[in-house]
Design an enzyme around this catalytic site. Structure first.
Site, PDB file in Angstrom:
ATOM      1  N   LYS A   1       7.802   3.847   4.353  1.00 45.79           N
ATOM      2  CA  LYS A   1       7.106   2.562   4.570  1.00 45.79           C
ATOM      3  C   LYS A   1       8.166   1.479   4.926  1.00 45.79           C
ATOM      4  O   LYS A   1       9.416   1.688   4.660  1.00 45.79           O
ATOM      5  CB  LYS A   1       6.531   1.989   3.652  1.00 45.79           C
ATOM      6  CG  LYS A   1       7.063   1.654   2.173  1.00 45.79           C
ATOM      7  CD  LYS A   1       7.413   0.321   1.906  1.00 45.79           C
ATOM      8  CE  LYS A   1       8.457  -0.101   0.869  1.00 45.79           C
ATOM      9  NZ  LYS A   1       9.237  -0.993   0.994  1.00 45.79           N
TER      10      LYS A   1
ATOM     11  N   ASP B   1       6.692  -1.056  -5.985  1.00 42.05           N
ATOM     12  CA  ASP B   1       6.416  -0.583  -4.474  1.00 42.05           C
ATOM     13  C   ASP B   1       5.340   0.522  -4.630  1.00 42.05           C
ATOM     14  O   ASP B   1       4.891   1.066  -3.496  1.00 42.05           O
ATOM     15  CB  ASP B   1       7.462  -0.052  -3.958  1.00 42.05           C
ATOM     16  CG  ASP B   1       8.162  -1.206  -3.246  1.00 42.05           C
ATOM     17  OD1 ASP B   1       7.885  -2.098  -3.241  1.00 42.05           O
ATOM     18  OD2 ASP B   1       9.368  -0.630  -2.635  1.00 42.05           O
TER      19      ASP B   1
HETATM   20  O1  C5P Z   1       9.656  -2.663  -9.454  1.00 40.89           O
HETATM   21  P1  C5P Z   1      11.113  -2.021  -8.948  1.00 40.89           P
HETATM   22  O2  C5P Z   1      11.451  -1.064  -9.903  1.00 40.89           O
HETATM   23  O3  C5P Z   1      10.943  -1.693  -7.611  1.00 40.89           O
HETATM   24  O4  C5P Z   1      12.041  -3.173  -9.219  1.00 40.89           O
HETATM   25  C1  C5P Z   1      13.382  -2.932  -9.224  1.00 40.89           C
HETATM   26  C2  C5P Z   1      14.074  -4.460  -9.439  1.00 40.89           C
HETATM   27  O5  C5P Z   1      14.040  -5.201  -8.482  1.00 40.89           O
HETATM   28  C3  C5P Z   1      13.572  -5.171 -10.711  1.00 40.89           C
HETATM   29  O6  C5P Z   1      13.989  -4.533 -11.909  1.00 40.89           O
HETATM   30  C4  C5P Z   1      13.721  -6.410 -10.532  1.00 40.89           C
HETATM   31  O7  C5P Z   1      15.178  -6.641 -10.945  1.00 40.89           O
HETATM   32  C5  C5P Z   1      13.785  -6.538  -9.096  1.00 40.89           C
HETATM   33  N1  C5P Z   1      12.415  -6.928  -8.681  1.00 40.89           N
HETATM   34  C6  C5P Z   1      11.786  -8.539  -8.565  1.00 40.89           C
HETATM   35  N2  C5P Z   1      10.823  -9.075  -8.155  1.00 40.89           N
HETATM   36  C7  C5P Z   1      10.003  -7.888  -7.408  1.00 40.89           C
HETATM   37  C8  C5P Z   1      10.315  -6.628  -7.550  1.00 40.89           C
HETATM   38  C9  C5P Z   1      11.480  -6.257  -8.123  1.00 40.89           C
HETATM   39  O8  C5P Z   1      12.835  -9.237  -9.288  1.00 40.89           O
HETATM   40  N3  C5P Z   1       8.734  -8.259  -7.243  1.00 40.89           N
END
Ligand code: C5P
Length: 298
Positions: free
Chosen positions: A16, A146
């Protein structure tokens, strides 16, 4: 994209891109509120599951760079689903999973999120669980912001921390090129730099585009409207990516955007022929891998 064989199932998780990504200031839990238009692109992994009597989820992958242990999102989501159904499905104890990695690793964002989400879709079918997509997405959201998108693609507006997904019409223009440098960007580091740069403005999410109208636009009309608030922090963290962005923009004479937290860059085209030509131009001029891809493939 789903093929059920006797006692096994094969799915093709797509990659994506974030066409548009606005990011607000962090909330007390450290996450950042988002507003993103996400679309699938025509690059796919292959993932096959076979039920086995040995308890657990056993993953193998044709790419030795992919960890197949409990840190892999396929193992995480499949194990969580097995755990939650074991009372009602006592016959199902374990699964063997085989992943053929076709989406470039460490480059195309969402590659592992897609695999983790499609593992649940595959198991739902294989084990005839009849869970709704919403229920599967809720389980998946525990493993990353995601994943939810992949239960509702191919074109959706994602809000919250990314897990609230609302389908929207796919863009009328159907072609892009992905520019895939050998650069790995760590998502948490990009968000940290975003905070250090004090980029989180509350009003970033206040003005909501007319997504239906945006979907009708040609490439030259929509490119100037697209924003990714994570570009500045990603480019500040990795000057080589910043340099590639400048060179790709100049070389194509066209707006180039970053997807998600990087490192994939993309731009959009109205026709396949233009995308093929642009990808080969980038490969020749910048010696960086570039692929023409369809947006929201059927
Ligand atoms: O949810 P995901 O594993 O993709 O997130 C990885 C990191 O990215 C989180 O631990 C956080 O530090 C950051 N993040 C964030 N805000 C979001 C998505 C991700 O701060 N909406």
């Amino acid at each position: 994209m789903t093929e059920v064989m006797a006692k096994s199932i094969r799915v093709s998780p797509p990659a994506k891109i974030n066409l548009h990504l606005r990011v607000g200031p962090p909330t007390p839990d450290g996450f950042h509120p988002l507003m993103s238009w996400m679309v699938t692109v025509g690059l796919f992994d292959n993932l096959e599951f076979v039920p086995i009597s040995r308890p657990g989820v056993f993953l193998e992958c044709d790419d030795p760079g992919i960890p197949c242990d409990a840190s892999n999102l396929i193992v995480k989501t499949a194990t969580a689903l097995l755990e939650s159904v074991k009372e009602n499905e006592p016959g199902v104890t374990g699964l063997r999973a085989a992943l053929q990695k076709r989406i470039p690793v460490g480059a195309a964002p969402g590659q592992s999120s897609s695999d983790g989400a499609f593992a649940l879709l595959a198991m739902n079918e294989l084990l005839k669980l009849n869970w709704s997509r919403g229920r599967l997405a809720e389980l998946a959201a525990k493993f990353g912001s995601d994943l939810s998108f992949f239960f509702h693609g191919p074109s959706s507006i994602c809000t919250g921390r990314g897990e609230i997904v609302n389908p929207t019409p796919p863009p009328k223009l159907r072609w892009a090129i992905l520019i895939l440098p050998k650069i790995h960007m760590a998502t948490p580091a990009v968000y940290r730099r975003f905070d250090e740069m004090k980029m989180g403005q509350a009003n970033a999410l206040a003005s909501v585009p007319d997504w239906r109208q945006w979907a009708t636009l040609a490439a030259a009309e929509i490119l100037p409207l697209l924003i990714n608030d994570l570009e500045a922090p990603a480019f500040s963290l990795n000057p080589a990516l910043a340099e590639l962005h400048i060179r790709a923009t100049q070389s194509l004479g066209r707006i180039v955007r970053m997807s998600g937290s990087g490192s994939t860059l993309f731009t959009l085209y109205d026709s396949e022929a233009e995308a093929i030509q642009a990808a080969s131009h980038i490969q020749d001029q910048l010696q960086t891998r570039a692929l023409p891809v369809q947006l929201c493939p059927a």
